[in-house]
Design an enzyme around this catalytic site. Sequence first.
Site, PDB file in Angstrom:
ATOM      1  N   ARG A  73       0.846  -1.200   0.000  1.00 16.60           N
ATOM      2  CA  ARG A  73       0.000   0.000   0.000  1.00 16.60           C
ATOM      3  C   ARG A  73       0.880   1.248   0.000  1.00 16.60           C
ATOM      4  NH1 ARG A  73      -3.810   0.019   5.080  1.00 16.60           N
ATOM      5  NH2 ARG A  73      -5.029  -1.522   3.937  1.00 16.60           N
ATOM      6  N   ARG A 142      -1.339   7.012   9.527  1.00 15.09           N
ATOM      7  CA  ARG A 142      -1.418   6.423   8.183  1.00 15.09           C
ATOM      8  C   ARG A 142      -1.518   7.496   7.098  1.00 15.09           C
ATOM      9  NH1 ARG A 142      -3.742   1.033   8.270  1.00 15.09           N
ATOM     10  NH2 ARG A 142      -3.074   0.037  10.197  1.00 15.09           N
ATOM     11  N   LYS A 205      -3.452   1.746  15.068  1.00 20.08           N
ATOM     12  CA  LYS A 205      -3.411   2.639  13.912  1.00 20.08           C
ATOM     13  C   LYS A 205      -3.989   4.016  14.252  1.00 20.08           C
ATOM     14  CE  LYS A 205      -5.958  -0.239  11.469  1.00 20.08           C
ATOM     15  NZ  LYS A 205      -6.918  -0.883  10.533  1.00 20.08           N
ATOM     16  N   LYS A 207      -5.442   7.648  12.200  1.00 15.96           N
ATOM     17  CA  LYS A 207      -5.827   8.141  10.869  1.00 15.96           C
ATOM     18  C   LYS A 207      -6.211   9.619  10.908  1.00 15.96           C
ATOM     19  CE  LYS A 207      -7.335   3.638   9.275  1.00 15.96           C
ATOM     20  NZ  LYS A 207      -8.438   2.825   8.737  1.00 15.96           N
ATOM     21  N   CYS A 426     -15.344  -2.673   0.293  1.00 21.05           N
ATOM     22  CA  CYS A 426     -13.957  -2.981   0.639  1.00 21.05           C
ATOM     23  C   CYS A 426     -13.470  -4.136  -0.230  1.00 21.05           C
ATOM     24  CB  CYS A 426     -13.868  -3.347   2.118  1.00 21.05           C
ATOM     25  SG  CYS A 426     -14.592  -4.954   2.473  1.00 21.05           S
ATOM     26  N   CYS A 432      -8.324 -10.525   1.465  1.00 21.86           N
ATOM     27  CA  CYS A 432      -8.346 -10.079   2.860  1.00 21.86           C
ATOM     28  C   CYS A 432      -8.513 -11.256   3.813  1.00 21.86           C
ATOM     29  CB  CYS A 432      -9.474  -9.074   3.098  1.00 21.86           C
ATOM     30  SG  CYS A 432      -9.483  -8.544   4.814  1.00 21.86           S
ATOM     31  N   CYS A 471     -16.562  -7.594   6.512  1.00 24.43           N
ATOM     32  CA  CYS A 471     -16.506  -7.953   7.936  1.00 24.43           C
ATOM     33  C   CYS A 471     -16.740  -6.683   8.742  1.00 24.43           C
ATOM     34  CB  CYS A 471     -15.164  -8.616   8.278  1.00 24.43           C
ATOM     35  SG  CYS A 471     -13.841  -7.460   8.654  1.00 24.43           S
ATOM     36  N   CYS A 475     -13.974  -1.243   6.432  1.00 14.79           N
ATOM     37  CA  CYS A 475     -13.020  -0.540   5.568  1.00 14.79           C
ATOM     38  C   CYS A 475     -13.683   0.299   4.486  1.00 14.79           C
ATOM     39  CB  CYS A 475     -12.049  -1.532   4.950  1.00 14.79           C
ATOM     40  SG  CYS A 475     -11.085  -2.416   6.184  1.00 14.79           S
TER      41      CYS A 475
HETATM   42 FE1  SRM Z   1      -9.022  -1.508   6.499  1.00 14.58          FE
HETATM   43  C1  SRM Z   1      -7.709  -4.105   8.201  1.00 14.58           C
HETATM   44  C2  SRM Z   1      -8.304  -2.978   3.588  1.00 14.58           C
HETATM   45  C3  SRM Z   1      -9.656   1.410   4.947  1.00 14.58           C
HETATM   46  C4  SRM Z   1     -10.692  -0.396   9.297  1.00 14.58           C
HETATM   47  N1  SRM Z   1      -8.096  -3.235   5.992  1.00 14.58           N
HETATM   48  C5  SRM Z   1      -7.582  -4.159   6.846  1.00 14.58           C
HETATM   49  C6  SRM Z   1      -6.777  -5.208   6.078  1.00 14.58           C
HETATM   50  C7  SRM Z   1      -5.343  -4.743   6.020  1.00 14.58           C
HETATM   51  C8  SRM Z   1      -6.883  -6.643   6.628  1.00 14.58           C
HETATM   52  C9  SRM Z   1      -5.839  -7.095   7.603  1.00 14.58           C
HETATM   53  O1  SRM Z   1      -5.667  -6.468   8.675  1.00 14.58           O
HETATM   54  O2  SRM Z   1      -5.152  -8.078   7.313  1.00 14.58           O
HETATM   55  C10 SRM Z   1      -7.476  -5.109   4.697  1.00 14.58           C
HETATM   56  C11 SRM Z   1      -6.642  -5.544   3.486  1.00 14.58           C
HETATM   57  C12 SRM Z   1      -7.527  -6.115   2.409  1.00 14.58           C
HETATM   58  C13 SRM Z   1      -6.841  -6.322   1.132  1.00 14.58           C
HETATM   59  O3  SRM Z   1      -6.754  -7.491   0.696  1.00 14.58           O
HETATM   60  O4  SRM Z   1      -6.406  -5.373   0.494  1.00 14.58           O
HETATM   61  C14 SRM Z   1      -7.969  -3.683   4.729  1.00 14.58           C
HETATM   62  N2  SRM Z   1      -8.867  -0.883   4.627  1.00 14.58           N
HETATM   63  C15 SRM Z   1      -8.645  -1.661   3.543  1.00 14.58           C
HETATM   64  C16 SRM Z   1      -8.865  -0.887   2.257  1.00 14.58           C
HETATM   65  C17 SRM Z   1      -7.944  -1.327   1.121  1.00 14.58           C
HETATM   66  C18 SRM Z   1     -10.349  -1.002   1.867  1.00 14.58           C
HETATM   67  C19 SRM Z   1     -10.709  -0.567   0.473  1.00 14.58           C
HETATM   68  O5  SRM Z   1     -11.430  -1.327  -0.133  1.00 14.58           O
HETATM   69  O6  SRM Z   1     -10.335   0.521   0.029  1.00 14.58           O
HETATM   70  C20 SRM Z   1      -8.631   0.544   2.779  1.00 14.58           C
HETATM   71  C21 SRM Z   1      -7.188   0.929   2.723  1.00 14.58           C
HETATM   72  C22 SRM Z   1      -6.950   2.265   3.285  1.00 14.58           C
HETATM   73  C23 SRM Z   1      -5.580   2.819   3.053  1.00 14.58           C
HETATM   74  O7  SRM Z   1      -5.252   3.092   1.893  1.00 14.58           O
HETATM   75  O8  SRM Z   1      -4.871   3.047   4.031  1.00 14.58           O
HETATM   76  C24 SRM Z   1      -9.069   0.388   4.233  1.00 14.58           C
HETATM   77  N3  SRM Z   1      -9.931   0.241   7.046  1.00 14.58           N
HETATM   78  C25 SRM Z   1     -10.193   1.276   6.212  1.00 14.58           C
HETATM   79  C26 SRM Z   1     -11.136   2.165   6.817  1.00 14.58           C
HETATM   80  C27 SRM Z   1     -11.731   3.422   6.169  1.00 14.58           C
HETATM   81  C28 SRM Z   1     -10.909   4.635   6.452  1.00 14.58           C
HETATM   82  O9  SRM Z   1      -9.894   4.571   7.155  1.00 14.58           O
HETATM   83  O10 SRM Z   1     -11.279   5.705   5.978  1.00 14.58           O
HETATM   84  C29 SRM Z   1     -11.451   1.634   8.064  1.00 14.58           C
HETATM   85  C30 SRM Z   1     -12.491   2.191   9.064  1.00 14.58           C
HETATM   86  C31 SRM Z   1     -12.016   3.393   9.779  1.00 14.58           C
HETATM   87  C32 SRM Z   1     -11.264   3.012  11.021  1.00 14.58           C
HETATM   88  O11 SRM Z   1     -10.074   2.714  10.923  1.00 14.58           O
HETATM   89  O12 SRM Z   1     -11.870   2.980  12.090  1.00 14.58           O
HETATM   90  C33 SRM Z   1     -10.671   0.430   8.198  1.00 14.58           C
HETATM   91  N4  SRM Z   1      -9.121  -2.111   8.438  1.00 14.58           N
HETATM   92  C34 SRM Z   1      -9.916  -1.557   9.410  1.00 14.58           C
HETATM   93  C35 SRM Z   1      -9.816  -2.353  10.600  1.00 14.58           C
HETATM   94  C36 SRM Z   1     -10.538  -2.079  11.945  1.00 14.58           C
HETATM   95  C37 SRM Z   1      -9.759  -1.159  12.793  1.00 14.58           C
HETATM   96  C38 SRM Z   1     -10.357  -1.013  14.174  1.00 14.58           C
HETATM   97  O13 SRM Z   1     -10.193   0.036  14.767  1.00 14.58           O
HETATM   98  O14 SRM Z   1     -10.973  -1.938  14.667  1.00 14.58           O
HETATM   99  C39 SRM Z   1      -8.962  -3.439  10.290  1.00 14.58           C
HETATM  100  C40 SRM Z   1      -8.545  -4.595  11.209  1.00 14.58           C
HETATM  101  C41 SRM Z   1      -7.515  -4.206  12.206  1.00 14.58           C
HETATM  102  O15 SRM Z   1      -6.922  -3.131  12.178  1.00 14.58           O
HETATM  103  O16 SRM Z   1      -7.308  -5.026  13.103  1.00 14.58           O
HETATM  104  C42 SRM Z   1      -8.554  -3.259   8.921  1.00 14.58           C
HETATM  105 FE1  SF4 Z   2     -11.138  -7.044   4.982  1.00 12.26          FE
HETATM  106 FE2  SF4 Z   2     -13.061  -6.577   6.711  1.00 12.26          FE
HETATM  107 FE3  SF4 Z   2     -11.601  -4.563   5.789  1.00 12.26          FE
HETATM  108 FE4  SF4 Z   2     -13.306  -5.713   4.213  1.00 12.26          FE
HETATM  109  S1  SF4 Z   2     -13.846  -4.628   6.083  1.00 12.26           S
HETATM  110  S2  SF4 Z   2     -11.154  -5.250   3.688  1.00 12.26           S
HETATM  111  S3  SF4 Z   2     -13.254  -7.810   4.861  1.00 12.26           S
HETATM  112  S4  SF4 Z   2     -10.853  -6.198   7.050  1.00 12.26           S
END
Ligand code: SRM
Ligand code: SF4
Length: 553
Positions: A73, A142, A205, A207, A426, A432, A471, A475
């Site tokens: 990324r 991030r 993390k 943001k 997402c 994922c 899930c 995201c």
């Molecule tokens: Fe996310 C984890 C994809 C934006 C909340 N996110 C993941 C992971 C890395 C899975 C993992 O931990 O192994 C996913 C990778 C999937 C893949 O195969 O690419 C993933 N997140 C994404 C992306 C690619 C979604 C998309 O379709 O665009 C976004 C990448 C952002 C970037 O460029 O940095 C992405 N993730 C978000 C957002 C939206 C935002 O930030 O605006 C959120 C919700 C906001 C927040 O953080 O509260 C988000 N991602 C999570 C979480 C839950 C965090 C938490 O506080 O509980 C996880 C899981 C974790 O961190 O344990 C996670």
């Molecule tokens: Fe993966 Fe869940 Fe984030 Fe979708 S919402 S990319 S399933 S961690």
Amino acid sequence: MTTALSPVEQIKSDSRGLRGTLVESLADAHTGSLREPDQVLIKFHGSYQQDDRDLREERAESKLEPKYSFMIRTRTPGGIVTPAQWLAFDAIAQRYANGTLRLTTRQAIQLHGVVKHELKSTMQAINRCLIDTIAACGDVNRNVLVSANPVQSEAHALVYADAVALSEALLPKTRAYHEIWLDEQQIAGTPEHEPLYGPSYLPRKFKTAFVLPPHNDVDVYAHDLGYAAVIVDGVLTGYNVSVGGGLGTTHGDARTYARAASLLGCIPRGQEIAVAQAVLTTQRDWGNREDRRLSRLKYTLDRVGLEAFRAEVEARSGVKFAPAAPPRFEARGDRFGWLPGHDGRWHLNLRVVAGRIADRGEERWLSGLRAIARVHAGDFRITPNQNLVIAGIEAHARPEIERIALEHGLLAGLDRSPVERDALACVALPTCPLAMAEAERYVAEFSAKVQALLARAGVPEETLSLRISGCPNGCSRPYLAEVALVGKAPGRYNLHLGGDRLGTRLNRLYRENIDEAEILATLERDFGRWRRERATAESFGDYADRVLLAESA
Ligand code: SRM
Ligand code: SF4
């Protein structure tokens, strides 16, 4: 009561500035995987170890290790990349990854499918085009979001500059990235100091987003730290600061919740970095390091209270907050099609379904954008809604860009209904590891079905924000949508309703663990009721919040 630190804390503090044994893990040719602690550390370098979930069972039956590969990324504040960088990423995707690019909800580019023995070459290729992946993931600040639409005013450029400066100021200081991936020699005996992060980095993390009202395209209230530009008579004078947004939850764990950020106060322009450092270090020192489910800033804030948090940030930063004026938003999502800029140039905002850049059928995104990048003199802007703006087009170049876009099917998305155009999903399956249900591979089909239901209910021209996450981590920022599916199991989702159109109100759980047939039947009935019972021009989200959720409470 003292509780043990989470195992990740030990890995971070033992890591010698995020180095761990990454070099040894990368050199181990016996497996496509990294050692477990290195799987944690590599995130801070902008990469995640994954395996192809479509092939998991088959490979297990054949006694093969999972088909491991890596997602990478970028750190691209505000999502701006030059045409040369675009072409370089395209080439890297063909050479090292799965041949596609993925635009994310945080304005980054993701590569999927890079195998371990090519990770270093890929990182080097990325660096050669002057993009890095430092702190794109991990327990650090991030990629910084910025309202993507470049047409609004001259203030956009200033806000972008502030966001880039903040992104740089919050970078970790370790040289681990440069040593491991770029072969920089470690200077022997030089102690490394992380003045901001300390040896264990953040509890979780972090943001940050910058938004230019009246357009809340970044969903500013989803972020740990938000800056909403204050523009007076066209002049950027300061920022309204919000803290404690975060969306991730865990099914079945009632201690976890999505939270929309709270307004902390207003600051003059120029104080953003001092305030960010104070918010970040307060979270570093006060955040929960025992249970990662409860370690985001939102939980710290709710534990200590907004007043105590503000007082601490003021003391650490030396900045006194003026009372905040809630930013006035009028819209969210992207404004599609051709938009005139304030400087006489043009911007073409294209719809990219779930951010996936691939050549499929009539829509040949890779080829089309490659052809555009070869002639385009402006830049590319990844929006926080996974779309792409071809930005800064001189009037004379517009017909040529239009011709290429048309020829490659890139304008097709602009003709879809508003619901289909605005839907987010997402990545989810197959890459994922946390996905419980489909999202990216389902969103085009599902959003078309929702549009058909609107037509059947007699409101085909109506719009609503629809988001799917595989899930509960959220995201695609589903908890801020009017209608959201949150994956529960293959083919089954929780249905959330009742967010508002501007991204200021969280939705709520409406039906749990239902399949497509039940989701569509529920929506069909409720769209019908909305049409008959709504107050004038009431959006579906507002109606659901006022009536449907009140009834089911
Ligand atoms: Fe996310 C984890 C994809 C934006 C909340 N996110 C993941 C992971 C890395 C899975 C993992 O931990 O192994 C996913 C990778 C999937 C893949 O195969 O690419 C993933 N997140 C994404 C992306 C690619 C979604 C998309 O379709 O665009 C976004 C990448 C952002 C970037 O460029 O940095 C992405 N993730 C978000 C957002 C939206 C935002 O930030 O605006 C959120 C919700 C906001 C927040 O953080 O509260 C988000 N991602 C999570 C979480 C839950 C965090 C938490 O506080 O509980 C996880 C899981 C974790 O961190 O344990 C996670
Ligand atoms: Fe993966 Fe869940 Fe984030 Fe979708 S919402 S990319 S399933 S961690």
